[in-house]
Enzyme design. Structure first.
Site, short mmCIF file in Angstrom:
data_model
loop_
_atom_site.label_atom_id
_atom_site.label_comp_id
_atom_site.label_asym_id
_atom_site.label_seq_id
_atom_site.Cartn_x
_atom_site.Cartn_y
_atom_site.Cartn_z
N LEU A 514 0.82 -1.21 0.00
CA LEU A 514 0.00 0.00 0.00
C LEU A 514 0.86 1.26 0.00
O LEU A 514 0.43 2.31 -0.45
CB LEU A 514 -0.91 0.02 1.23
CG LEU A 514 -1.97 -1.09 1.30
CD1 LEU A 514 -2.65 -1.08 2.65
CD2 LEU A 514 -2.99 -0.94 0.19
N GLY A 515 2.05 1.16 0.55
CA GLY A 515 2.94 2.31 0.63
C GLY A 515 4.11 1.99 1.53
O GLY A 515 4.23 0.89 2.07
N GLY A 518 9.38 5.72 6.66
CA GLY A 518 10.55 5.51 7.49
C GLY A 518 10.49 4.23 8.29
O GLY A 518 11.52 3.68 8.68
N VAL A 522 3.90 -1.05 4.13
CA VAL A 522 2.55 -1.36 4.59
C VAL A 522 1.89 -2.22 3.52
O VAL A 522 1.92 -1.88 2.34
CB VAL A 522 1.73 -0.08 4.84
CG1 VAL A 522 0.34 -0.43 5.35
CG2 VAL A 522 2.44 0.80 5.84
N LYS A 539 1.56 -3.20 8.98
CA LYS A 539 2.69 -2.29 9.02
C LYS A 539 3.91 -3.08 9.50
O LYS A 539 3.98 -3.50 10.65
CB LYS A 539 2.34 -1.14 9.98
CG LYS A 539 3.35 -0.04 10.09
CD LYS A 539 2.75 1.04 11.01
CE LYS A 539 3.72 2.16 11.27
NZ LYS A 539 3.13 3.15 12.16
N ASP A 636 3.15 13.87 15.63
CA ASP A 636 3.42 13.76 14.18
C ASP A 636 2.13 13.81 13.38
O ASP A 636 1.92 13.03 12.46
CB ASP A 636 4.19 12.47 13.88
CG ASP A 636 4.86 12.51 12.51
OD1 ASP A 636 5.15 13.63 12.03
OD2 ASP A 636 5.07 11.44 11.93
#
Length: 828
Positions: A514-515, A518, A522, A539, A636
């Site tokens: 999915l992406g 750092g 995922v 993740k 964040d």
């Protein structure tokens, strides 16, 4: 001479006919081409209510309001411009394009206007027989309401009004008293349903709580036993995933009744008595001295039949005996015997009690009382439990965490509550039966400890031989919080086998990525549960990740104990050999940045949905900062960490950088600054200082990015070298804020909502943390029409040279398209 007389006579007849026609036609509605001036009114179809200009009492100011038409004493139930009166009778009240109501003065300046998240193509404003003044689309059915006065009450709660809050729209109704009988401007007293914990109404004078109704128990509010079935009206309390509100309907339409918050702070139900031409008091919220909020302090109880009225609960003693004996009960009581978790503690039943303040509570509608007790006993911070609903023998569960405040005794209508006590304070303690039970408990605990030790040794051995099949769902045990350095209780977080996750992701196939960020990558996965398949996002910590085991554990600790509709839900984790993975609910619409920063996809999301997203993020942060059991600083918050579900509801994700604060901790300092440039406040990026105001700053940046469709970091403008914050501040100072709107939003946007969002965003990004509002204030500002303070200069406002930016070694945050995005760690 005769002919002119005939002409005048005909003109006179025509004028009379025209007057009759005006009076008898369409008197409850106005359209865009019409307006109301002094001496003109709208009257509802049944003749119950009238709308027009009025001047209260001895006042010389003029207002637009709604009052009862059929009663002899003029009683105003709603005021539009309560804080911006007219000085004379030359104003005009009209409906303009897109369905906005506007009140103008003699110079045609707008002094009040309504706002709406939806525009009406052919708007009609209508006064209903309920006293609700609505704006609807004339091209659609009557139920297509774009604005209504019932959503913006003054001091009066009318039949049919939903008095509470809506989690979808962010709307929260507040009753606010008049300053005086001659001045309808906002007074010092407010009454509002508080959404924190189990909802309950609070009557306040400014910020000070005066009275609390207590939560709804299925029959009435626990602090209002005088609210009983009657022949005048029937009432209902509704609570679901979308809205929570209290409402009532009159049984007999010939009766006139209303709830009003008076200028002196009394919440009363009044009934009109036509025979005496006066309002008769039927019910009042505050009955006696014991209704004063927290009169007897923590663990104190008020009984109006005693003298003095305050006493400590059984098993508790005054915290400061000298003050207590001097009738200063505000410090409350403390346990006679200190509580030590697991040392044979139990619960003592108290009957006939107004349940304590539920803002620090948790509730479940399906658990029974035994399950409620077990859950509370296992949690050392749980201080009491009770039934949620007392009808039909009782059902549901309420748990309290922290001190029990604002209790009183009722002789007839109170409720049972079970309060945590040391073993020595329980009735069975001291008897032979009690000693025998204590011995049994000690032996059982020792046996359990030995068994647990054996289990740990077995798990350690098994860990050396990892298996590759099946799903394990068990408690991985206490995990060290590297952020705070404290050992935490069991998290009860499901632990999955590596083989299960590998199978779900097709052995971590590239097509399921999915992406990445750092942390690592995922993956999308399909988890088989019985006969059903469940989509998940995995993740996976990379061996070469700039984030490590510290962030992995911190994310588990932060999010595993949190439950909120605007936070991403964690389903479990995988810890096997060198593998570290987190398993989340799958977010099909991926992250917010994939919409607002993509020119092609930004057209798929209109302004009402963006405003809904802004409110959802605000409510999620409010929960983290104030309403959750733990105070969490995210550290964040950014567009790529806001995930969107099937219905485009926002969910805050990625708690790897989050920090858990203690009960009285408000600020901390770190030498390890982590996060994403562009979203960091100055005090954190420069000095390592962070607090809840750090997240407020990041939220403000996010709001301005959502409105503009531009990133703060990397923003370019041909006229200056300012970043997005500086650009927004410059437009604000020049009164050109609407130029900030992304072109894809212009057609669907509500200018008032956009201007308010920009204003709130600028308040959040102010240079000085003390000037930034808290998230509770932000939520209120976004959902109300109250005046906003002037923002000061934002942080990182100074200009920069493009050449320096172009050669900067610090990488910019890349656009992410994953369903679970990862924090980008950057050195200070």
């Amino acid at each position: 001479m005769r002919q002119p007389m005939q002409v005048y006579f005909v003109l006179y007849i025509l004028c009379c006919v025209f007057s009759i026609f005006v009076i008898t036609s369409a008197v409850d509605t106005i359209v865009v081409t019409q307006s109301i001036r002094d001496g003109q009114t709208l009257v509802s179809s049944g003749g119950n209510f009238e709308l027009g200009f009025f001047s209260p009492g001895n006042s010389k100011s003029w207002y637009i309001g709604i009052w009862y038409k059929k009663i002899s004493t003029m009683t105003v139930v709603w005021v539009a411009n309560r804080d911006t009166p007219l000085n004379n009778t030359t104003g005009a009240f009209k409906l303009v394009d897109h369905g906005i109501l506007v009140l103008t003065d003699e110079a045609n300046n707008a002094i009040w206007s309504s706002n709406s998240s939806r525009a009406a193509s052919n708007p009609v404003a209508q006064l209903l027989d309920t006293g609700n003044f609505i704006v609807r689309d004339g091209n659609s059915d009557a139920g297509n309401i774009t604005w209504q006065s019932f959503d913006h009450p003054a001091d009066t709660f009318l039949p049919g009004m939903k008095y509470g809050f809506n989690l979808v729209t962010g709307l929260s109704l507040v009753l606010t008293s008049w300053k005086s009988p001659d001045d309808p401007s906002r007074g010092n007293y407010t009454n509002q349903l508080d959404p924190n914990g189990l909802p309950q109404f609070f009557l306040r004078e400014g910020p000070t709580v005066l009275f609390r109704t207590g939560p709804w128990n299925g029959l009435h509010f626990t602090g209002m036993p005088n609210l009983q079935p009657n022949t005048i009206y029937k009432y209902e309390f509704v609570s679901n995933q979308e809205e929570t509100y209290y409402t009532y309907q009159l049984i007999n339409n010939s009766v006139v009744s209303r709830m009003v918050l008076t200028p002196d702070g009394k919440l009363q139900r009044l009934i009109w008595i036509d025979r005496t031409h006066s309002w008769n008091l039927f019910l009042t919220a505050q009955v006696d001295g014991c209704d004063r909020y927290a009169l007897c302090g923590a663990y104190g109880s008020c009984n109006i039949n005693n003298s003095p009225a305050c006493e400590c609960l059984t098993g508790f003693v005054p915290k400061f005996p000298k003050d207590w004996n001097g009738a200063d009960w505000s410090h409350g009581c403390v346990p006679k015997t200190p509580l030590y978790c697991g040392a044979g503690e139990g619960f003592l039943k108290y009957s006939g009690i107004k349940l304590p303040d539920t803002r620090q509570s948790w509730y479940n509608r399906t658990m029974d009382l035994d399950e409620c007790r077990d859950v509370c006993l296992k949690n050392c911070t749980c201080t009491a439990y009770s039934s949620l609903d007392i009808t039909g023998g009782g059902s549901g569960c309420i748990l309290w965490f922290g001190e029990l405040i604002d209790k009183r005794v009722y002789t007839e209508y109170g409720q049972d509550i079970y309060i945590r006590m040391a073993a020595s304070e329980l009735p069975a303690y001291g008897s032979s039966k009690g000693k025998k039970q204590a011995r049994i408990i000690v032996i059982a605990l020792l046996s359990f400890g030995m068994a647990l030790l054996g289990l740990c040794l077995m798990l350690y051995v098994l860990k050396k031989k990892p298996k590759r099949e099946g799903i394990i769902l068990y408690n991985p045990g206490p995990i060290q919080d590297f952020t705070t350095g404290n050992e935490n209780d069991d998290l009860e977080l499901p632990l999955f086998r590596f083989a299960t996750i590998a199978y779900a992701t097709d052995n971590f196939s590239v097509k399921n990525v999915l992406g990445k960020g750092g942390f690592g990558q995922v993956y999308k996965g399909i988890l088989t549960e019985g006969q059903e398949n469940k989509e998940i996002a995995v993740k996976r910590l990379s061996a070469y990740s700039r984030q490590g085991f510290r962030e992995f554990k911190n994310e588990i600790l932060s999010i595993s104990k949190l439950q909120h509709r605007n936070l991403v839900k964690i389903l479990g984790c995988c810890i096997q050999e060198e593998e570290r993975m987190l398993i989340y609910e799958y977010m099909p619409n991926k992250s917010l940045d994939s919409f607002i920063f993509d020119p092609n996809r930004s057209i798929l999301i209109d302004w009402p949905k963006l405003f809904h997203i802004i409110n959802g993020i605000a409510r999620g942060l409010l929960y983290l900062h104030q309403d959750s059991r733990l105070r969490i600083i995210h550290r964040d918050l950014k567009a790529s960490n806001i995930l969107l579900d099937y219905e485009m509801n926002p969910k805050i994700a990625d708690f790897g950088m989050a920090r858990i604060f203690g009960g009285d901790e408000t600020e901390a300092k770190t030498s390890r600054v982590v996060g994403t440039y562009g979203y960091m406040p100055p005090e954190y990026a420069i000095d390592g200082l962070f607090s809840v105001k750090s997240d407020v700053y990041s939220f403000g940046v996010l709001v301005l990015e959502i409105v503009s469709g531009k990133r703060n970091r990397g923003f370019r403008h041909p006229d200056h070298n300012l970043n997005l914050l500086g650009h927004a501040w410059r437009l604000y100072k020049e009164d050109r804020q609407l130029e900030l709107i992304d072109k894809s939003e212009k057609e669907s946007c509500n200018p008032n909502k956009v201007l308010r969002s920009i204003h709130v965003g600028l308040l959040c990004v102010q240079q000085c943390p003390e000037y930034r509002p808290t998230m509770s204030t932000v939520v209120l500002m976004l959902s109300s029409e109250t005046a906003l303070p002037e923002p000061k200069e934002p942080g990182f406002y100074t200009g920069r040279y493009l050449s320096e930016m172009d050669t900067s070694p610090v990488k910019q945050e890349g656009s992410s398209t994953n369903g679970l995005t990862i924090t980008l760690l950057e050195a200070r």
